[in-house]
Design a protein around this motif. Structure first.
Motif, PDB file in Angstrom:
ATOM      1  N   VAL A  34      42.686  79.949  68.148  1.00 24.56           N
ATOM      2  CA  VAL A  34      41.873  81.086  68.349  1.00 24.56           C
ATOM      3  C   VAL A  34      42.645  82.344  68.481  1.00 24.56           C
ATOM      4  O   VAL A  34      43.366  82.690  69.554  1.00 24.56           O
ATOM      5  N   LYS A  36      41.441  85.322  68.148  1.00 24.93           N
ATOM      6  CA  LYS A  36      40.623  86.525  68.671  1.00 24.93           C
ATOM      7  C   LYS A  36      41.473  87.613  69.130  1.00 24.93           C
ATOM      8  O   LYS A  36      42.293  87.048  70.085  1.00 24.93           O
ATOM      9  N   ASN A  57      35.902  85.291  67.312  1.00 28.38           N
ATOM     10  CA  ASN A  57      34.300  85.343  67.793  1.00 28.38           C
ATOM     11  C   ASN A  57      33.627  86.641  67.408  1.00 28.38           C
ATOM     12  O   ASN A  57      32.586  86.814  68.150  1.00 28.38           O
ATOM     13  N   MET A 160      28.991  71.424  70.710  1.00 28.99           N
ATOM     14  CA  MET A 160      29.848  72.250  71.008  1.00 28.99           C
ATOM     15  C   MET A 160      29.650  72.675  72.386  1.00 28.99           C
ATOM     16  O   MET A 160      28.356  73.024  72.776  1.00 28.99           O
ATOM     17  N   MET A 201      39.706  73.739  75.714  1.00 29.39           N
ATOM     18  CA  MET A 201      40.676  74.867  75.360  1.00 29.39           C
ATOM     19  C   MET A 201      41.747  75.122  75.847  1.00 29.39           C
ATOM     20  O   MET A 201      42.279  73.690  76.463  1.00 29.39           O
ATOM     21  N   SER A 202      42.591  76.136  76.186  1.00 32.81           N
ATOM     22  CA  SER A 202      43.957  75.877  76.536  1.00 32.81           C
ATOM     23  C   SER A 202      44.115  75.046  77.536  1.00 32.81           C
ATOM     24  O   SER A 202      45.058  74.348  77.636  1.00 32.81           O
ATOM     25  N   ARG A 217      39.796  74.223  70.488  1.00 29.30           N
ATOM     26  CA  ARG A 217      39.629  75.664  70.357  1.00 29.30           C
ATOM     27  C   ARG A 217      40.674  76.183  71.278  1.00 29.30           C
ATOM     28  O   ARG A 217      40.467  76.284  72.419  1.00 29.30           O
ATOM     29  N   VAL A 218      41.974  76.549  70.823  1.00 28.47           N
ATOM     30  CA  VAL A 218      43.128  76.880  71.623  1.00 28.47           C
ATOM     31  C   VAL A 218      43.743  78.279  71.300  1.00 28.47           C
ATOM     32  O   VAL A 218      44.059  78.106  70.061  1.00 28.47           O
ATOM     33  N   GLY A 219      43.744  79.270  72.503  1.00 24.51           N
ATOM     34  CA  GLY A 219      44.125  80.420  71.959  1.00 24.51           C
ATOM     35  C   GLY A 219      45.430  80.634  72.840  1.00 24.51           C
ATOM     36  O   GLY A 219      46.527  80.562  72.122  1.00 24.51           O
ATOM     37  N   SER A 220      45.198  80.971  73.911  1.00 23.68           N
ATOM     38  CA  SER A 220      46.435  81.498  74.913  1.00 23.68           C
ATOM     39  C   SER A 220      47.476  80.557  74.953  1.00 23.68           C
ATOM     40  O   SER A 220      48.781  81.117  74.906  1.00 23.68           O
TER      41      SER A 220
HETATM   42  C1  LIG Z   1      38.704  82.558  73.599  1.00 20.39           C
HETATM   43  C2  LIG Z   1      37.782  81.294  73.288  1.00 20.39           C
HETATM   44  C3  LIG Z   1      38.585  80.118  73.243  1.00 20.39           C
HETATM   45  C4  LIG Z   1      40.051  80.038  73.347  1.00 20.39           C
HETATM   46  O1  LIG Z   1      40.521  80.320  74.698  1.00 20.39           O
HETATM   47  P1  LIG Z   1      41.917  80.007  75.479  1.00 20.39           P
HETATM   48  O2  LIG Z   1      41.629  79.719  76.644  1.00 20.39           O
HETATM   49  O3  LIG Z   1      42.692  81.151  75.181  1.00 20.39           O
HETATM   50  O4  LIG Z   1      42.547  78.607  74.735  1.00 20.39           O
HETATM   51  C5  LIG Z   1      37.820  79.059  72.910  1.00 20.39           C
HETATM   52  N1  LIG Z   1      36.720  78.938  72.631  1.00 20.39           N
HETATM   53  C6  LIG Z   1      35.762  79.903  72.764  1.00 20.39           C
HETATM   54  C7  LIG Z   1      34.412  79.832  72.350  1.00 20.39           C
HETATM   55  C8  LIG Z   1      36.465  81.237  72.973  1.00 20.39           C
HETATM   56  O5  LIG Z   1      35.900  82.097  72.916  1.00 20.39           O
END
Ligand SMILES: *Cc1c(COP(=O)(O)O)cnc(C)c1O
Length: 232
Positions: A34, A36, A57, A160, A201-202, A217-220
């Motif tokens: 992720v 964004k 997003n 989801m 997520m993270s 879905r992994v961002g941080s």
């Molecule tokens: C931002 C976001 C993520 C990632 O979040 P992290 O906690 O940074 O991994 C995953 N899914 C959605 C829908 C998001 O908006």
């Protein structure tokens, strides 16, 4: 702070470990990085590690970043999609994780027809019935699934969810279980497999994988703490 290549390797290893514990091959679980709020250079750094699947997003962010990046990168849309953005986003993405209403599904189907596309989509479920979140209620999906599946242009690959922010990863487990069980029930009733489960997520992706996630879905955990979004 560790570098993006290190964090990425760590996340990949944790995904493989969680999959193995669940008795699943590691490549059962796709990683959407992720990106964004991060600039194209940051995406390019991860792409340089061999990763090619990114989640955003906001339609404008994909439009801004994609042109300067390798065209082989794949983009998934993971946020609330406004109906007036469907036409813009469809040609840019491989999948939409966040079809959160029947109206949006119909609209996306109609525009996909105009554009000659067959987008992969996930139906977003508000598992915890939070009023602040978008998504179908489980009962709404039970009632509406048949007409959603009849939309010719949408390839509905699964469900989801974004569980409430929890203190401990374990706290999200009941929501992940609920999403999987809802999927099993809907697949059974409709005779459509709905194989995809986009969850985790993270801070809770390992629990999500234990409960059957096929996409996390992994961002941080990869990129670090997100920069504050620019003022608009
Ligand atoms: C931002 C976001 C993520 C990632 O979040 P992290 O906690 O940074 O991994 C995953 N899914 C959605 C829908 C998001 O908006």
């Amino acid at each position: 702070m560790s570098s993006i290549p290190e964090s990425y390797a760590d996340v990949k290893a944790r995904i493989a470990g969680a999959a193995q514990l669940a008795g699943r091959p590691a490549d059962d679980v796709e990683l959407v990085a992720v990106s964004k709020t991060w600039p194209a250079e940051t995406v390019a750094e991860l792409a340089g590690c061999g990763h090619d699947l990114f989640g955003e997003n906001r339609v404008q962010e994909i439009e801004a970043k994609a042109p300067s990046l390798p065209s082989k990168l794949r983009w998934h849309f993971i946020g609330h999609l406004q109906k007036n953005k469907v036409r813009k986003v469809l040609p840019l993405v491989e999948a939409i994780h966040s079809i959160d209403s029947a109206e949006l599904a119909q609209r996306t189907d109609g525009i996909a027809r105009e554009l000659g596309l067959y987008p992969k989509v996930y139906l977003q479920v508000n598992t915890a019935a939070e009023s602040s979140k978008f998504g179908f209620t489980p009962d709404g999906l039970r009632a509406g699934l048949e007409s959603l599946l009849a939309l010719e242009r949408l390839e509905i690959v699964g469900l989801m969810a974004i569980p409430p922010v929890a203190r401990r990863p374990e706290d999200a487990r009941p929501d992940f279980v609920a999403l999987r069980e809802l999927r099993d029930e809907l697949a059974d009733r409709s005779g459509t497999p709905l194989p995809g489960l986009s969850m985790g997520m993270s801070h809770d992706f390992e629990v999500a994988i234990a409960e059957g996630a096929t996409v996390v879905r992994v961002g941080s955990s990869i990129f670090g703490r997100r920069p504050k979004p620019p003022r608009r």
